[in-house]
Design an enzyme around this catalytic site. Structure first.
Site, mmCIF file in Angstrom:
data_model
loop_
_atom_site.group_PDB
_atom_site.id
_atom_site.type_symbol
_atom_site.label_atom_id
_atom_site.label_comp_id
_atom_site.label_asym_id
_atom_site.label_seq_id
_atom_site.Cartn_x
_atom_site.Cartn_y
_atom_site.Cartn_z
ATOM 1 N N ASP A 141 0.758 -1.082 -0.226
ATOM 2 C CA ASP A 141 -0.048 -0.071 0.081
ATOM 3 C C ASP A 141 0.759 1.114 0.040
ATOM 4 O OD1 ASP A 141 -2.121 1.842 0.284
ATOM 5 O OD2 ASP A 141 -3.298 0.888 1.742
HETATM 6 C C1 GLC Z 1 -4.120 4.044 0.081
HETATM 7 C C2 GLC Z 1 -5.133 2.959 0.429
HETATM 8 C C3 GLC Z 1 -5.511 1.945 -0.669
HETATM 9 C C4 GLC Z 1 -5.213 2.790 -2.185
HETATM 10 C C5 GLC Z 1 -3.899 3.283 -2.238
HETATM 11 C C6 GLC Z 1 -3.398 4.114 -3.544
HETATM 12 O O1 GLC Z 1 -3.122 4.414 0.972
HETATM 13 O O2 GLC Z 1 -5.202 2.465 1.803
HETATM 14 O O3 GLC Z 1 -6.388 1.518 -0.482
HETATM 15 O O4 GLC Z 1 -5.697 1.763 -3.029
HETATM 16 O O5 GLC Z 1 -3.743 4.455 -1.128
HETATM 17 O O6 GLC Z 1 -4.365 5.274 -3.624
#
Ligand code: GLC
Length: 755
Positions: free
Chosen positions: A312
């Site tokens: 993430d």
């Molecule tokens: C974030 C979220 C995730 C998302 C990613 C990209 O921090 O937790 O769900 O896909 O960023 O935007």
């Protein structure tokens, strides 16, 4: 000429040879791809391989400070040269900070692709990823569907598949082949701010709807020009932190993880899932990003996941900065890659790549791990069709934001809305009534759409779509503006305009009080109290004192506690986050043009100290008198009323005992005993009477939406086998134990024996 030509030549030729054991095992049809991957891998330097493992945030390639753009993007040539060309970043993600039109997205991604193709030695196409979590929400003008929680409330598997398919179409129209959706976290804590992004608290619902969404999104060939790659997230436990806060620790037994949290991911993999995002939380003290058992053992090993594992946002840095399991960034990179991470979502820079190159050179990370990761990345790119046609520039998308998708969107919102209270049939409202519409969510498109709507927080009103109706506007359109009064009432947690609302209520016949949650996601969606904000409760209480009937409309992801205000209102409509057509759908339900059919996809708690899911253990129900009356939620999982009535009868089992290999047929009659058309969601629960691990009081095993005309009856069949009765035992194995089970379907019950 560049090696691009060489690669394309390799790609277009079909080579046949056997696969070695350390490679991803591919199906027969994928073996040709595997050969092509080998050929490319053989040409790559260490630096080029590591580049494929780097996923940059788009803002890292732009001029100026992060997220400072309003309507144009300007690439910074020095950053592009460094990150895209020299580091050879294999994928890019996210938006600049404003939603772009399909044409603008095409230009941005075409620039990224052509730069990478022309200026890197091998010209490997870049994979672009985005969070399109309720439609292609970051493309201006796209359809913005209800959020996943609404799909769950509709219990409509086909709708989940259609949402997946339309989202994929509109993403491809935007040139984007990779979607960071669906969320397969089973939402086990009602305080969690991202419940709206999930399919609710039940593993079976999340498994069924999640798999349908993935089928719709990927189809049988994700390289098709109307399909994209899915990325299920967040592996695992992200929706079940011990305190209900975002990215907080998860304390949970392996048994519970396997029983409750794993099934949606398992089902998704069986339905062709190609990428998984890791949870930002720490599970039993170990941040999932360094959990070798979880990523390499369970996901890639036991579940046989052949796709890519991505971190993430910034979570490798977080291992050092927040989780404190790595002394520095270098160690964080090492631990995560050794655990099985294939791509690092590194929004800001290429430090991940710098560290990883060094780690391989020093022998701390073996080349075989890098090769495994890069094989998976290239496999994903092949699956997305990038090698054949990286951009699909010439394809037309005439159905982008079409009338048909708007109407489907409206239907989906209607099917999800859940009627929770209807005292003395106060609803549907008479269209001749004089109505006060008030409350924080009553005149806002942003509240209906929630987070991930044109912008990350979903709060910026300047990107709202023209022509979409708020609840107020939809009510005005339906019954005529002259019959509708409006008062804002309150803000979200402050802003007291209650006196004005009360004064405006006096000459009205009915009050529609629209409460709810301010759009937010991730950390900003954390709350300290589950109760509906005090000021909003105060508004409802003061309005009720006027003696006029109050209808409470809730526009919120979470089940905010309403214990004090519930007795004061006559009707309650739960809309969740119904999207761009939500205003119209709510008005349709309020005035009876649509008969509500949604059911709660989570338990709605009455008290903030009693936050159990429906599939708790019986011991959770013990009360202060040592009785079993301690489970008293405001509304049960699966609860939802209709403007008609349904009668269940004649529940019959094909046998009162089955063997481990038999199939049990469950048959029942359902009748619309009222006077108007309606749809009932039948929910079949099974209770294991005695098991070696204290069983859940009941578990959902099947569901179906059934349309019925007035006085119409239908006979419905469900089928179960022993595997539907399995559970995870103390040794963490999925087993089935003989014994007695009870089936319940509304008020009908039947018992059978498994031998
Ligand atoms: C974030 C979220 C995730 C998302 C990613 C990209 O921090 O937790 O769900 O896909 O960023 O935007």
């Amino acid at each position: 000429m560049k090696l691009i030509i060489l690669i394309l030549a390799l790609v277009s030729s079909i080579l046949i040879s056997s696969c070695s054991t350390d490679k991803i095992e591919l199906s027969n049809s994928d073996k040709a791809v595997s050969e092509k991957i080998d050929s490319i891998l053989a040409l790559m330097t260490l630096e080029e391989k590591v580049g494929q493992m780097l996923n940059l945030g788009l803002p890292a390639l732009l001029t100026g400070p992060f997220y400072s753009y309003r309507d144009t993007l300007v690439f910074d040539s020095a950053k592009v040269q460094q990150l895209l060309v020299e580091y050879g970043a294999g994928s890019v993600q996210n938006l600049g900070s404003f939603p772009m039109t399909p044409k603008q997205w095409n230009q941005v991604i075409e620039f990224v692709q052509t730069t990478s193709k022309a200026k890197t030695r091998l010209g490997i196409p870049v994979l672009y990823g985005i969070d399109a979590v309720h439609g292609a929400n970051y493309t201006a003008g796209s359809v913005m569907f209800p959020h996943q929680i609404n799909l769950a409330a509709s219990f409509n598997t086909k709708a989940a598949e259609q949402v997946g398919a339309i989202t994929a179409y509109e993403l491809r129209a935007s040139h984007i082949p990779w979607n960071y959706a669906p969320v397969l976290d089973v939402a086990r804590h009602p305080m969690w701010g991202r419940i709206f992004e999930s399919f609710g608290e039940d593993a079976y619902v999340a498994s069924q709807l999640g798999a349908a969404y993935i089928r719709g999104q990927q189809g049988s060939d994700p390289s098709a020009n109307d399909k994209v790659l899915a990325c299920a997230k967040h592996f695992i436990g992200y929706g079940a932190s011990y305190n209900g806060k975002d990215r907080s620790p998860i304390l949970m037994s392996e048994n519970y993880i396997r029983q409750v949290l794993l099934p949606p991911f398992q089902e998704a993999i069986e339905n062709g899932l190609l990428s998984v995002m890791i949870s930002s939380g720490a599970l039993n003290g170990v941040p999932s990003h360094i959990d070798h058992f979880l990523i390499t053992g369970l996901l890639k090993g036991e579940l046989g996941f052949k796709g890519v594992v991505i971190t993430d946002w910034g979570d490798v840095d977080g291992l050092h900065a927040v989780h404190k399991v790595a002394a520095n960034e270098r160690e964080a990179v090492k631990l995560s890659v050794l655990a099985g991470i294939d791509i690092c979502m590194e929004p800001y820079d290429a430090s991940f790549a710098t560290h990883l190159i060094e780690l391989v050179k020093s022998g701390e990370v073996p080349m075989s791990r890098i090769d495994d990761a890069v094989r998976r990345v290239l496999y994903l790119k092949f699956k997305a069709g990038l090698f054949n046609n990286p951009s699909l520039y010439e394809v037309e998308y005439p159905n982008f934001a079409s009338k048909e998708t708007d109407s489907l969107n409206h239907q989906m919102a209607c099917q999800s809305i859940t009627l929770l209270k209807n005292e003395a049939s106060v609803l549907p409202l008479n269209k001749k009534s004089r109505i006060l519409v008030t409350g924080v969510s009553s005149n806002s498109i942003n509240y209906l759409n929630g987070g991930w709507s044109r912008t990350w927080s979903g709060q910026d009103t300047s990107y709202n779509d023209k022509g979409k109706l708020t609840i107020l506007q939809a009510v005005q359109q339906k019954i005529g503006s002259n019959q509708v009064c409006y008062a804002p009432g309150t803000g979200y947690v402050d802003g007291d305009f209650i006196n004005e609302a009360v004064a405006k209520a006096r000459p009205c016949d009915v009050i529609v009080a629209c409460v709810g949650e301010k759009p937010a996601t991730e950390k900003p969606s954390d709350i300290d109290e589950l109760d509906l904000p005090e000021i909003q409760q105060e508004l409802v209480l003061r309005l009720a004192e006027t003696g006029k009937p109050v209808i409470l409309v809730m526009v919120q992801g979470r089940p905010r506690i309403i214990r004090y205000i519930e007795p004061k209102v006559k009707g309650i409509v739960m809309a969740y986050l119904p999207g761009n057509e939500g205003g119209r759908a709510i008005a349709d339900v309020l005035f009876g043009d649509v008969n509500p059919s949604g059911k709660l996809p989570y338990t709605y708690p009455r008290n903030s100290g009693s936050l159990w899911a429906y599939d708790h253990q019986l011991s959770d129900e013990r009360d202060v008198n040592f009785g079993l009356a301690g489970f008293t939620p405001q509304y049960q999982f699966g609860f939802g009323l209709s403007y008609t009535t349904f009668e269940y009868s004649a529940l019959k089992l094909s046998s009162d005992s089955i063997s481990m290999t038999d199939t049990l047929k469950i048959q029942f009659e359902i009748k619309n005993s009222g006077t108007r058309n309606g749809t009932e969601v039948a929910l079949l629960f099974v209770s294991d009477e005695v098991a070696s691990i204290s069983p859940a009081v009941k578990q959902l095993k099947r569901f179906e939406r059934i349309d019925l005309n007035p006085q119409e009856s239908k006979s419905i069949d469900f089928f179960l086998t022993a595997s539907d009765l399995a559970f995870v035992n103390q040794q963490n194995q999925r087993i089935t134990e003989p014994g007695y089970f009870t089936i319940s379907l509304a008020d009908q019950k039947a018992r059978f024996k498994l031998y």
